[in-house]
Scaffold this motif. Structure first.
Motif, mmCIF file in Angstrom:
data_model
loop_
_atom_site.group_PDB
_atom_site.id
_atom_site.type_symbol
_atom_site.label_atom_id
_atom_site.label_comp_id
_atom_site.label_asym_id
_atom_site.label_seq_id
_atom_site.Cartn_x
_atom_site.Cartn_y
_atom_site.Cartn_z
ATOM 1 N N VAL A 1 -19.966 -6.619 19.483
ATOM 2 C CA VAL A 1 -21.225 -7.258 19.096
ATOM 3 C C VAL A 1 -20.918 -8.714 18.790
ATOM 4 O O VAL A 1 -20.111 -9.020 17.920
ATOM 5 C CB VAL A 1 -21.839 -6.587 17.844
ATOM 6 C CG1 VAL A 1 -23.136 -7.264 17.462
ATOM 7 C CG2 VAL A 1 -22.057 -5.103 18.082
ATOM 8 N N SER A 2 -21.566 -9.610 19.517
ATOM 9 C CA SER A 2 -21.325 -11.035 19.280
ATOM 10 C C SER A 2 -22.226 -11.535 18.156
ATOM 11 O O SER A 2 -23.307 -10.984 17.917
ATOM 12 C CB SER A 2 -21.604 -11.837 20.554
ATOM 13 O OG SER A 2 -22.988 -11.883 20.811
ATOM 14 N N PRO A 3 -21.782 -12.579 17.464
ATOM 15 C CA PRO A 3 -22.641 -13.170 16.428
ATOM 16 C C PRO A 3 -24.000 -13.602 16.986
ATOM 17 O O PRO A 3 -25.014 -13.518 16.305
ATOM 18 C CB PRO A 3 -21.837 -14.369 15.928
ATOM 19 C CG PRO A 3 -20.424 -14.013 16.226
ATOM 20 C CD PRO A 3 -20.468 -13.212 17.500
ATOM 21 N N GLU A 4 -24.008 -14.056 18.239
ATOM 22 C CA GLU A 4 -25.265 -14.487 18.860
ATOM 23 C C GLU A 4 -26.241 -13.312 18.995
ATOM 24 O O GLU A 4 -27.441 -13.463 18.797
ATOM 25 C CB GLU A 4 -25.021 -15.112 20.238
ATOM 26 C CG GLU A 4 -24.278 -16.428 20.201
ATOM 27 C CD GLU A 4 -22.763 -16.268 19.978
ATOM 28 O OE1 GLU A 4 -22.186 -15.212 20.342
ATOM 29 O OE2 GLU A 4 -22.162 -17.195 19.413
ATOM 30 N N GLN A 5 -25.713 -12.143 19.350
ATOM 31 C CA GLN A 5 -26.565 -10.962 19.473
ATOM 32 C C GLN A 5 -27.128 -10.565 18.113
ATOM 33 O O GLN A 5 -28.247 -10.089 18.019
ATOM 34 C CB GLN A 5 -25.775 -9.775 20.045
ATOM 35 C CG GLN A 5 -25.454 -9.890 21.501
ATOM 36 C CD GLN A 5 -24.543 -8.755 21.929
ATOM 37 O OE1 GLN A 5 -23.453 -8.608 21.408
ATOM 38 N NE2 GLN A 5 -25.005 -7.963 22.879
ATOM 39 N N PHE A 6 -26.337 -10.750 17.086
ATOM 40 C CA PHE A 6 -26.721 -10.269 15.762
ATOM 41 C C PHE A 6 -27.591 -11.261 15.001
ATOM 42 O O PHE A 6 -28.306 -10.865 14.093
ATOM 43 C CB PHE A 6 -25.462 -9.943 14.943
ATOM 44 C CG PHE A 6 -25.708 -8.958 13.857
ATOM 45 C CD1 PHE A 6 -25.803 -7.607 14.149
ATOM 46 C CD2 PHE A 6 -25.860 -9.357 12.547
ATOM 47 C CE1 PHE A 6 -26.043 -6.672 13.146
ATOM 48 C CE2 PHE A 6 -26.095 -8.439 11.542
ATOM 49 C CZ PHE A 6 -26.186 -7.093 11.843
#
Length: 81
Positions: A57-62
């Motif tokens: 899970v990327s920070p951008e997704q989260f």
């Protein structure tokens, strides 16, 4: 994973890991405002999502995750990869 399964998994994690009362966990509940999670909890949730889905899970997704329903959508997205 369908929406009901994703919600059940997230609800289980919120109860077990973050000690959120089950009655407070609704799909439109805001993670920070309604459930009292903070940025450190968000990191823990990202780790838990990675374990649940087997996907990074990327920070951008989260960063766009605000509600429980947003988490459900992210889990579904990650399990469809």
């Amino acid at each position: 994973m369908n929406k009901e399964e994703a919600f059940a998994e997230i609800r289980k994690n919120l109860i077990e890991i973050f000690e959120i009362p089950e009655d407070d966990i609704k799909q439109d509940a805001k993670l920070m405002d309604d459930l009292g999670l903070d940025s450190i909890d968000a990191v823990d949730m990202m780790v838990q999502l990675q374990e649940t889905t087997g996907q990074k899970v990327s920070p951008e997704q989260f960063e766009n995750v605000v509600t429980v329903d947003d988490l459900v959508a992210l889990v579904i997205e990650l399990t469809e990869k």
